[in-house]
Design a protein around this motif. Structure first.
Motif, PDB file in Angstrom:
ATOM      1  N   ALA A 455      38.639 -11.545  16.794  1.00 54.11           N
ATOM      2  CA  ALA A 455      39.359 -12.151  17.914  1.00 54.11           C
ATOM      3  C   ALA A 455      40.533 -12.985  17.414  1.00 54.11           C
ATOM      4  CB  ALA A 455      38.414 -13.020  18.737  1.00 54.11           C
ATOM      5  N   LYS A 566      31.565  -5.450  24.360  1.00 56.51           N
ATOM      6  CA  LYS A 566      32.979  -5.399  24.750  1.00 56.51           C
ATOM      7  C   LYS A 566      33.681  -6.736  24.545  1.00 56.51           C
ATOM      8  CE  LYS A 566      32.175  -1.782  28.215  1.00 56.51           C
ATOM      9  NZ  LYS A 566      32.270  -1.420  29.650  1.00 56.51           N
ATOM     10  N   GLN A 568      35.363  -9.247  22.469  1.00 58.51           N
ATOM     11  CA  GLN A 568      35.984  -9.265  21.146  1.00 58.51           C
ATOM     12  C   GLN A 568      35.636 -10.522  20.357  1.00 58.51           C
ATOM     13  OE1 GLN A 568      40.333  -9.366  20.894  1.00 58.51           O
ATOM     14  NE2 GLN A 568      40.278  -7.839  19.250  1.00 58.51           N
ATOM     15  N   ARG A 569      35.293 -11.596  21.043  1.00 50.67           N
ATOM     16  CA  ARG A 569      34.917 -12.829  20.352  1.00 50.67           C
ATOM     17  C   ARG A 569      33.612 -12.660  19.582  1.00 50.67           C
ATOM     18  NH1 ARG A 569      37.076 -17.951  22.430  1.00 50.67           N
ATOM     19  NH2 ARG A 569      38.898 -17.520  23.723  1.00 50.67           N
ATOM     20  N   GLN A 571      32.978  -9.976  17.763  1.00 58.58           N
ATOM     21  CA  GLN A 571      33.225  -8.932  16.773  1.00 58.58           C
ATOM     22  C   GLN A 571      33.681  -9.567  15.454  1.00 58.58           C
ATOM     23  OE1 GLN A 571      35.985  -6.180  18.589  1.00 58.58           O
ATOM     24  NE2 GLN A 571      34.541  -5.613  20.213  1.00 58.58           N
TER      25      GLN A 571
END
Length: 593
Positions: A455, A566, A568-569, A571
């Motif tokens: 992110a 889903k 992104q934080r 990931q």
């Protein structure tokens, strides 16, 4: 006939109501008497024969204690606190590592439940044969309320015929607590001997100071922030009747640093890992079946133990080259086992210990003076006692090879004089399951290197030198081999660690805090997996309980939330992932429902 039955029913109802009223009156009476007893106990604990110049100081202390009556029977000390009081609690915890404000308002003679196993309460001990003890307590800037509870619990729950003396060694405290010395002497009379080192010499040297002045047959070493429970002492002394080269340890219960709740601990066996961290392993099957019988304890935690005074000094006491604090329990435990002795944990003896919060401990352990002292101590123990296995330690802790340790001649001569066994004997006889958990040849890890947020690709997970939580800080240039604070490993233990500190999740709430905690290598709240498809770092074995590491970029921190592929934080990218090894990650892992 019907009228007679109705009358009889009314009589039964009236009798039942009268019985209930009588029970309520008895309960209320007992409650009032208990409160009066608590008030009397508290008052006498702090005001026996006090010089006139100390009266106002002691009166204030008594008033603070009497106001609360908190923590009876070891229950959490809770109340309806004002905002100012809560702020005072937070301030005191930052300064001391525990809720010192609350501690001052709990009775120094608070009651505790009998924590022993029911079988322990039936055991009889030959009291006339048990040795007299000298209790050695060292303190450095200890809060008076903790000292009072420690000493009061000792006086009240130790058979007087066995307690010869309590030796309290002040290791060069640089904080003044009024007339604490006079207060302690007035309350505990001739039973308490107070010594003071002119400057701080450290835990080991302070204990030696007390031990050299002792006269009891057995030395009992305790920390200054403990509460002993009913029946704690005879079980510790009984094994010494069979073999005076036996050292005994109680089961260490926990006193909560926030609310002083007394919580039962579990019997366990202590060891150290190959980074010289103290670890606990569960009992062996045969030891579990024999509970609450004493069992072998390879490495004691070092804070609380009993040992024959002559045997202690025959072993040379503590290595006088050890500084301040750290590794002393390894040195003494190995010396006992390898030089003809034995250590037993005794489940029928229970002592509560107040552990300060993790951030307070981290401040010392990560300070320059703390690092130097612990490093020196670790290398001295390794050079004297680990034989060729010290190379395993140095492979994990290469900085130790550069540490100056002073002369080891005296310690090595002692080992020769006592005909001590090699360290391999210790591993062969006491460490079968230890070597399974901490093998000499460790399996390959699943991933390592920097943990980069997708992110915000310029930010990486970092273990701050003194923080209790990881942070997000600018990434090192080399993501595969970054600086030490950004080097993380998804290990074969299935934990995510940097050095000896693991990411730990203590709650499953939304935006749950992620802690840095000493690695225990037993999965649970330190179990982490990595999904290379979704790029998520996932805490927990059970799918219903799993939470994912999430970056809060603006705050430069991480939390744990319900997993969302889903988001992104959630990931992350490792510096290196062994994809082949990762395919077998869930093999033989239970509880995945």
């Amino acid at each position: 006939m019907l009228g007679h039955e109705i009358l009889l029913r009314h009589k039964k109802t009236i009798l039942l109501l009268l019985l209930l009223a009588a029970i309520c009156n008895v309960v209320i009476y007992l409650y009032i008497m208990e409160r009066k007893a608590q008030t009397t106990t508290i008052t006498t604990a702090v005001a026996t024969t006090i010089p006139r110049e100390q009266e106002s100081e002691i009166s204030q202390l008594a008033d603070n204690l009497i106001l609360s009556g908190l923590g009876a029977m070891g229950r959490p000390a809770r109340g309806s606190w004002t905002k100012a009081q809560l702020l005072a609690m937070e301030s005191s915890e930052r300064e001391t590592g525990y809720n010192a404000w609350l501690s001052e308002r709990i009775s120094p003679e608070r009651s505790l439940h009998d924590m022993r196993h029911r079988s322990c309460k039936k055991l009889k001990y030959p009291m006339e044969k048990l040795a007299s003890i000298s209790v050695i307590i060292t303190q450095y800037n200890e809060q008076p309320s903790l000292l009072l509870r420690t000493l009061s619990s000792l006086i009240n729950r130790t058979p007087s015929k066995l307690l010869r003396e309590i030796i309290l060694v002040d290791d060069g405290s640089d904080q003044e607590y009024g007339n604490l010395t006079h207060i302690l002497q007035d309350n505990f009379k001739d039973l308490l001997i107070q010594l003071r080192n002119p400057k701080q010499l450290g835990l080991m040297q302070a204990r030696l100071t007390g031990a050299r002045k002792s006269q009891g047959d057995v030395l009992v070493f305790l920390d200054a922030h403990v509460e002993v429970t009913r029946g704690w002492l005879p079980p510790l002394l009984a094994p010494l009747l069979q073999n005076n080269k036996t050292c005994t340890t109680p089961v260490v219960d926990t006193i909560d640093y926030e609310n002083f709740a007394y919580r039962r601990g579990k019997p366990s066996r202590g060891f150290f890992d190959w980074n010289f961290n103290y670890v606990q392993l569960p009992l062996l099957k045969e030891e579990l079946r024999a509970l609450p019988a004493p069992h072998d304890n390879p490495i004691m935690n070092g804070g609380l133990f009993a040992i024959d005074r002559r045997w202690f000094f025959e072993l040379g006491g503590y290595d006088e080259g050890l500084r301040i604090w750290g590794a002393e329990q390894f040195e003494l435990s190995l010396k006992i086992w390898l030089c003809g002795g034995r250590i037993l944990e005794v489940p029928c003896s229970r002592v509560g210990h107040l552990y300060r919060n993790s951030s307070f401990h981290a401040q010392y352990k990560k300070s320059d003076s703390g690092i130097k002292a612990v490093s020196r101590n670790c290398r001295r123990v390794a050079e004297v006692w680990l034989d060729e296995y010290k190379d395993k330690l140095y492979a994990n802790m290469p900085h130790l090879t550069h540490v100056k340790v002073g002369s080891l001649t005296k310690q090595k001569a002692l080992r020769t004089r006592l005909h001590c066994k090699p360290f391999k004997w210790f591993l062969d006889h006491l460490a079968s399951d230890f070597l399974e958990a901490y093998p000499l040849e460790e399996p390959v890890d699943y991933a390592f290197g920097a943990v980069q947020s997708l992110a915000a690709s310029n930010l990486c997970l970092e273990r701050n030198k003194s923080a209790a939580h990881p942070q997000l800080l600018p990434c090192d240039e080399d993501l595969m081999y970054p600086k030490l604070q950004q080097k993380w490993t998804l290990s074969h233990f299935r934990d995510l660690h940097s050095s000896s500190y693991c990411l730990e999740l203590q709650k499953r709430d939304p935006r749950a805090e992620v802690f840095l905690w000493q690695c225990h290598h037993h999965a649970g709240n330190q179990f982490w997996s990595y999904d290379s498809n979704t790029k998520q770092l996932i805490n927990g074995q059970s799918k219903s309980q799993q939470r994912c590491l999430e970056a809060e970029v603006e705050e430069r921190r991480v939390v744990a939330n319900i997993c969302d592929s889903k988001n992104q934080r959630q990931q992350w990218k490792f510096g290196y992932v062994d994809e082949t090894r990762l395919e077998d990650f869930w093999k033989n892992v239970p509880d995945q429902m």
